[in-house]
Each structure stands twice: as C-alpha cells, then as structure tokens.
Design a protein around this motif. Structure first.
Motif, PDB file in Angstrom:
ATOM      1  N   LYS A  50      42.398  48.853  44.802  1.00 27.18           N
ATOM      2  CA  LYS A  50      41.490  49.951  45.137  1.00 27.18           C
ATOM      3  C   LYS A  50      40.893  50.615  43.901  1.00 27.18           C
ATOM      4  CE  LYS A  50      41.818  54.591  47.235  1.00 27.18           C
ATOM      5  NZ  LYS A  50      41.811  55.440  46.039  1.00 27.18           N
ATOM      6  N   LEU A  51      41.647  50.647  42.794  1.00 24.11           N
ATOM      7  CA  LEU A  51      41.212  51.362  41.602  1.00 24.11           C
ATOM      8  C   LEU A  51      39.875  50.844  41.071  1.00 24.11           C
ATOM      9  CD1 LEU A  51      44.667  51.593  39.763  1.00 24.11           C
ATOM     10  CD2 LEU A  51      43.545  53.356  41.136  1.00 24.11           C
ATOM     11  N   LYS A  52      39.565  49.551  41.312  1.00 23.79           N
ATOM     12  CA  LYS A  52      38.281  48.994  40.870  1.00 23.79           C
ATOM     13  C   LYS A  52      37.505  48.318  42.008  1.00 23.79           C
ATOM     14  CE  LYS A  52      39.415  48.328  35.989  1.00 23.79           C
ATOM     15  NZ  LYS A  52      39.465  47.360  34.861  1.00 23.79           N
ATOM     16  N   MET A  53      38.243  47.880  43.026  1.00 26.29           N
ATOM     17  CA  MET A  53      37.625  47.169  44.144  1.00 26.29           C
ATOM     18  C   MET A  53      36.598  48.041  44.859  1.00 26.29           C
ATOM     19  SD  MET A  53      39.703  45.535  47.369  1.00 26.29           S
ATOM     20  CE  MET A  53      38.955  44.462  48.579  1.00 26.29           C
ATOM     21  N   MET A  54      36.918  49.313  45.038  1.00 24.04           N
ATOM     22  CA  MET A  54      36.021  50.213  45.763  1.00 24.04           C
ATOM     23  C   MET A  54      34.684  50.367  45.056  1.00 24.04           C
ATOM     24  SD  MET A  54      38.543  53.221  47.150  1.00 24.04           S
ATOM     25  CE  MET A  54      37.128  54.227  47.563  1.00 24.04           C
ATOM     26  N   SER A  55      34.705  50.561  43.751  1.00 23.61           N
ATOM     27  CA  SER A  55      33.446  50.727  43.023  1.00 23.61           C
ATOM     28  C   SER A  55      32.677  49.414  42.940  1.00 23.61           C
ATOM     29  CB  SER A  55      33.720  51.267  41.610  1.00 23.61           C
ATOM     30  OG  SER A  55      34.576  50.391  40.890  1.00 23.61           O
ATOM     31  N   ASP A  56      33.386  48.291  42.783  1.00 23.30           N
ATOM     32  CA  ASP A  56      32.714  46.986  42.713  1.00 23.30           C
ATOM     33  C   ASP A  56      31.990  46.653  44.006  1.00 23.30           C
ATOM     34  OD1 ASP A  56      33.648  46.693  40.164  1.00 23.30           O
ATOM     35  OD2 ASP A  56      35.097  45.100  40.621  1.00 23.30           O
ATOM     36  N   TYR A  64      38.337  52.126  52.746  1.00 23.25           N
ATOM     37  CA  TYR A  64      39.595  51.660  52.177  1.00 23.25           C
ATOM     38  C   TYR A  64      40.779  52.037  53.071  1.00 23.25           C
ATOM     39  CZ  TYR A  64      43.918  51.775  49.585  1.00 23.25           C
ATOM     40  OH  TYR A  64      45.230  51.616  49.240  1.00 23.25           O
ATOM     41  N   GLY A  65      40.812  53.276  53.526  1.00 22.52           N
ATOM     42  CA  GLY A  65      41.917  53.722  54.362  1.00 22.52           C
ATOM     43  C   GLY A  65      42.053  52.910  55.633  1.00 22.52           C
ATOM     44  N   LEU A  66      40.919  52.609  56.280  1.00 21.93           N
ATOM     45  CA  LEU A  66      40.956  51.804  57.501  1.00 21.93           C
ATOM     46  C   LEU A  66      41.373  50.374  57.191  1.00 21.93           C
ATOM     47  CD1 LEU A  66      40.500  51.511  60.514  1.00 21.93           C
ATOM     48  CD2 LEU A  66      38.063  51.117  60.061  1.00 21.93           C
ATOM     49  N   GLY A  67      40.844  49.827  56.098  1.00 16.13           N
ATOM     50  CA  GLY A  67      41.211  48.459  55.730  1.00 16.13           C
ATOM     51  C   GLY A  67      42.679  48.336  55.375  1.00 16.13           C
ATOM     52  N   VAL A 112      36.890  38.878  49.506  1.00 19.47           N
ATOM     53  CA  VAL A 112      36.308  40.041  50.189  1.00 19.47           C
ATOM     54  C   VAL A 112      35.015  40.473  49.508  1.00 19.47           C
ATOM     55  CG1 VAL A 112      36.616  42.500  50.636  1.00 19.47           C
ATOM     56  CG2 VAL A 112      38.475  40.914  51.126  1.00 19.47           C
ATOM     57  N   THR A 113      33.977  40.681  50.320  1.00 18.24           N
ATOM     58  CA  THR A 113      32.692  41.165  49.786  1.00 18.24           C
ATOM     59  C   THR A 113      32.131  42.328  50.593  1.00 18.24           C
ATOM     60  OG1 THR A 113      31.519  39.485  51.099  1.00 18.24           O
ATOM     61  CG2 THR A 113      32.038  38.923  48.803  1.00 18.24           C
ATOM     62  N   THR A 114      32.557  42.457  51.850  1.00 14.68           N
ATOM     63  CA  THR A 114      32.017  43.490  52.732  1.00 14.68           C
ATOM     64  C   THR A 114      33.169  44.196  53.439  1.00 14.68           C
ATOM     65  OG1 THR A 114      31.888  42.026  54.667  1.00 14.68           O
ATOM     66  CG2 THR A 114      29.974  42.064  53.162  1.00 14.68           C
ATOM     67  N   PRO A 115      32.910  45.392  54.006  1.00 13.25           N
ATOM     68  CA  PRO A 115      33.959  46.042  54.794  1.00 13.25           C
ATOM     69  C   PRO A 115      34.486  45.158  55.914  1.00 13.25           C
ATOM     70  CG  PRO A 115      32.237  47.620  54.311  1.00 13.25           C
ATOM     71  CD  PRO A 115      31.733  46.280  53.836  1.00 13.25           C
ATOM     72  N   GLN A 182      37.301  34.297  33.472  1.00  7.64           N
ATOM     73  CA  GLN A 182      36.741  33.198  34.284  1.00  7.64           C
ATOM     74  C   GLN A 182      35.746  33.708  35.318  1.00  7.64           C
ATOM     75  OE1 GLN A 182      37.437  29.874  33.661  1.00  7.64           O
ATOM     76  NE2 GLN A 182      38.568  30.666  31.903  1.00  7.64           N
ATOM     77  N   GLY A 183      35.082  34.807  35.008  1.00  4.22           N
ATOM     78  CA  GLY A 183      34.047  35.329  35.894  1.00  4.22           C
ATOM     79  C   GLY A 183      34.562  36.054  37.120  1.00  4.22           C
ATOM     80  N   MET A 184      35.887  36.314  37.183  1.00  8.07           N
ATOM     81  CA  MET A 184      36.470  36.992  38.341  1.00  8.07           C
ATOM     82  C   MET A 184      36.841  38.426  37.983  1.00  8.07           C
ATOM     83  SD  MET A 184      38.896  33.927  39.804  1.00  8.07           S
ATOM     84  CE  MET A 184      39.925  35.088  40.690  1.00  8.07           C
ATOM     85  N   ALA A 185      36.717  39.318  38.964  1.00  7.23           N
ATOM     86  CA  ALA A 185      37.122  40.711  38.772  1.00  7.23           C
ATOM     87  C   ALA A 185      38.646  40.799  38.713  1.00  7.23           C
ATOM     88  CB  ALA A 185      36.589  41.576  39.904  1.00  7.23           C
ATOM     89  N   SER A 186      39.133  41.867  38.080  1.00  7.80           N
ATOM     90  CA  SER A 186      40.585  42.031  37.936  1.00  7.80           C
ATOM     91  C   SER A 186      41.279  42.133  39.292  1.00  7.80           C
ATOM     92  CB  SER A 186      40.891  43.261  37.085  1.00  7.80           C
ATOM     93  OG  SER A 186      40.290  44.421  37.628  1.00  7.80           O
ATOM     94  N   TRP A 187      40.637  42.776  40.285  1.00  7.50           N
ATOM     95  CA  TRP A 187      41.276  42.902  41.592  1.00  7.50           C
ATOM     96  C   TRP A 187      41.363  41.559  42.302  1.00  7.50           C
ATOM     97  CZ3 TRP A 187      38.249  41.512  45.744  1.00  7.50           C
ATOM     98  CH2 TRP A 187      36.852  41.577  45.573  1.00  7.50           C
ATOM     99  N   GLN A 188      40.431  40.639  41.998  1.00  5.52           N
ATOM    100  CA  GLN A 188      40.529  39.296  42.568  1.00  5.52           C
ATOM    101  C   GLN A 188      41.714  38.540  41.976  1.00  5.52           C
ATOM    102  OE1 GLN A 188      36.364  38.287  41.572  1.00  5.52           O
ATOM    103  NE2 GLN A 188      36.071  37.854  43.763  1.00  5.52           N
TER     104      GLN A 188
END
Length: 435
Positions: A50-56, A64-67, A112-115, A182-188
């Motif tokens: 969540k710390l970076k996933m939400m902004s990305d 986030y809470g519902l997910g 994950v890309t969308t809600p 490798q082109g991936m976000a830290s949360w991935q």
C-alpha cells in the motif's frame, strides 16, 4: 494400531508421556509455524504494498480498505466446506493444496492494474486460503488433548507476530530497494518474492505431514499408544457430531467472541505500517524495522500466557485480560499518535494483548468439541471472526478518507476488544478449564 484404551507394556509414566508429546511438538510445530508465518505474510503484505501501490495505481484509501477486506469474503464463503473436505481427503493433501494455490494467487497480485483486478485477486486469495487456519487447529487436536492446547496453540499462532518480526524488515527492504528492478515496481516484487516460499512449503507439506498418529513412522508403537490413550480419555463430555458443530448455541457464542477479538487483530495487521508512517517515519525500511518491535514482544507474550493458562488450567481470565490490554494499548496509541516513541510503546502493548487473545481463544473450542463437531465448529468460529477482516480495514479506510485520520476507527476497535473480553465470562468455566 494399538488400542486407545489398553496400552501395551502397562500404564505410561509421566516421563514417557512428556517424551512422546515433546517428540510430536518438535516434529510438527516448527514446520506448521513456518507455514503460518508465510500464510499470514501473504495475507497482510498488502499493508506494505500500500505504501507505494496506491500512488502508482491511483487508488484511494477506501479502495485499498475494500480490497484488503474482500479477501475475507472468499475466505468466509469457503472456510467450512474446506474443513469438511479435509475430514474426507486427509490433512496432508488438503493443507498442501491450500498452500500451493494461495501462493500462486498471491504472486499474481503483481499484475494488479485497476481496482477491479485488485478486488478479484484478493477475493480469489481468500478462496484459496480458506480453511488453512481451522485445518491446522483441527489437525493439532489429532495429536494433543485440550489440556495441552494453550501452549501448543500459542506456539503455532506465534506465526502471526513472527510474520511481522520477519516480514516487517523483509517487506520494508523489498519496498525500499527493489523499485524499478527489471522494470518492476517494488510492490510487484513484494508479492512475487514472498509468494515463492509458500508454494515450496506446500509441496513439502504433502510429504512431511501424517494424517494420523498411527501413520507416524517417527513414533514408536508405545508412544503411539500413549498418545492415542490420552486422546481417548480427552473425549469425555465433548460434542462429537457434525450437527453439534452447526447447531450448539455455545459454538455461535464463541464465534461472536472471536469476531470482536479479530476486529483488533486485523486493524493492527493492515494498518500498523501506516500508523507508524503517520507518526513521522517515512523510509519503508525504517517502517519495517519499527513494526518488528511490537510483534517480537507479542510472540513472547503469547508463549508465556499459553504456558500459564495450561499450568493453571484456567482459560477465561487469561483471555479477557489480554483483550483489555489490547484495548488500552490501542486507545493509548491514539492519544499519543504524534509522538513516535510513545505511540510505538502503546502499539507494542496493543499488539501483545491482541495477539494473545487470538492464541488463547483457540484453547476454548477443543475443550468442548471433537471429531466432526470440531471440524465444523472451529471453521464456523474462524469464519465469523473473518468477517472482521472485511469490516476493520474498510472501517479504518472510510474513517481516514472522511477525517484524514484513523484515530476514531482505532478507538472503535478498542471498544470491540472490551466487548469480547466481557463476553468471555458468559462461557461456563467448568467447560473450558479442563485438567
């Protein structure tokens, strides 16, 4: 197989019984503990993502809470059927299946890309993991009588806080150091790297676990007889039938009590990293290291309380006082939310109390249920408790969206712990304080 009532070689001495239980404990508990560490880590690492996933991805706090909570919809729907299936196919096959499938789905969270995709994968993760905790708790009743459940259950469920001790720094490191690798976000990377051990452990479980005492080649025939005789004596006065597990009012009372206690558990599990960040800490690795502190002390509290509960043959006060301590800690953390040292001390007390309520609660169902009744009753209690996993994160998410603070939501969770502690005393002491 030896008779469960007549022991070859005469009655077992206290030392022989202790040696048999020690062998079972050292064989099963370390492995089951490791499995639970990664089970819980896969469930709640979304708190660090969540710390970076939400902004990305542009997610709001409510999304986030519902997910985070929709996991428990799938978990709730499939938990009881899962435990009943385990009765049919055996523990090792079913526990292995659960772990492999949830590991694969947890890793798939990287896509994950969308809600909508977030909600779907969290729901499927709940379906995959449904039944794991009640399956293990039921499995332990195949080996240990109710009188020994305090210590054993506490040792197993220390996997919850230890997932914080291990997972906090690990998740923090991944979030801080793996961004754009490798082109991936830290949360991935977080989801992928923490899913791999779960799949491996699931495969190992198939070959390592035994379904019954009689199948355990690592026990002598006399040790098998001792354990089976102890379990046979433990069945007196318990509910046994599948119908009992569904219809007895006491099962539903226990389920409601567990619901109130898990409200506090999931509030801490999902929001501790955010609460630490709000107190003035920004670096993900520092957040991970700080979240390790409450979980380390909670591990110690769970083990010591479990030993005390078994030694004194007392369950209710050990459970209720832990709930009150958790409530005081949560309220204290709200009062000093802007003071990091005091807030961490308060969260440490809260986590110690809340985690101890979970381990102590699970000494109650095995004291009154066995067999098919235990399979159904344990799953029902855990299912009802899992509803809090949907309510607590979403409640805190909505409160933070509306007020820009989680304080009011945390106080509600503290009240829930007090209510659960009071309800504990509606359970008759003579049923649960077994010698």
């Amino acid at each position: 197989m030896l008779s469960t009532t007549t022991l070859v070689g005469g009655a077992a001495t206290r030392d022989e019984a202790a040696a048999a239980y020690a062998k079972v404990t050292w064989r099963l508990l370390p492995f089951l503990f490791i499995c639970y560490v990664f089970a819980y880590l896969d469930r709640v690492n979304v708190g660090f993502a969540k710390l970076k996933m939400m902004s990305d991805l542009g997610f709001s706090e409510a999304v986030y809470g519902l997910g985070a909570g929709v996991f428990f919809v799938g978990y709730l729907l499939f938990e009881v059927p899962s435990n009943l299936i385990m009765l049919k196919v055996g523990a090792r096959i079913w526990i292995a299946r659960i772990m492999v499938t949830w590991g694969l789905i947890s890793g798939a969270m990287m896509f994950v890309t969308t809600p909508t995709s977030f909600y779907i994968l969290r729901f499927l993760l709940g379906v995959a993991e449904a039944g794991f905790i009640p399956a293990i708790l039921l499995y332990l009743t195949y080996w240990f009588p109710a009188s020994k459940c305090g210590k054993v259950t506490a040792l197993f469920l220390t996997g919850i806080p230890m997932s914080g001790v291990i997972g906090g720094p690990l998740s923090g490191f991944i979030m801080a150091r793996m961004d754009n690798v490798q082109g991936m976000a830290s949360w991935q990377w977080l989801f992928v790297l923490e899913a791999i051990p779960t799949v491996i452990l699931g495969i190992v479980a198939y070959f390592f676990l035994n379904d019954r005492i009689a199948d355990a080649k690592w026990l002598t025939e006399r040790q098998k007889g001792i354990l089976e005789q102890e379990l046979s004596k433990d069945q007196h006065g318990k509910q046994h039938s599948l119908r009992d597990g569904f219809t007895k009012p006491l099962v539903w009372l226990l389920s409601v009590i567990y619901l109130f206690f898990t409200m506090g558990l999931y509030g801490v599990s999902f929001w501790l990293p955010s609460i630490v960040k709000a107190s003035g800490v920004s670096d993900p690795l520092d957040i991970g290291l700080l979240t390790m502190i409450p979980y380390a002390f909670a591990t110690l509290a769970m083990i010591l309380t479990g030993r005390s509960s078994d030694a004194r043959h007392e369950r209710r006060w050990h459970l209720a006082l832990a709930g009150i301590a958790g409530a005081v800690g949560l309220a204290w953390s709200v009062a000093y939310a802007d003071n990091t040292p005091v807030a961490m001390l308060a969260l440490t007390l809260a986590t110690m109390g809340i985690m101890t309520t979970i381990s102590q609660f699970w000494t109650l169902p095995p004291a009154i249920l066995s067999g098919a009744a235990a399979a159904a009753g344990i799953a029902i209690a855990n299912s009802v408790g899992s509803v809090s996993g949907l309510i607590a994160p979403y409640l805190l998410g909505v409160v933070k969206t509306v007020t820009s603070s989680t304080n009011s939501g945390v106080l509600v969770l503290a009240v829930c712990l007090v209510v659960g502690s009071v309800l504990v005393f509606t359970v008759p002491a003579k049923l649960v304080n077994r010698k």
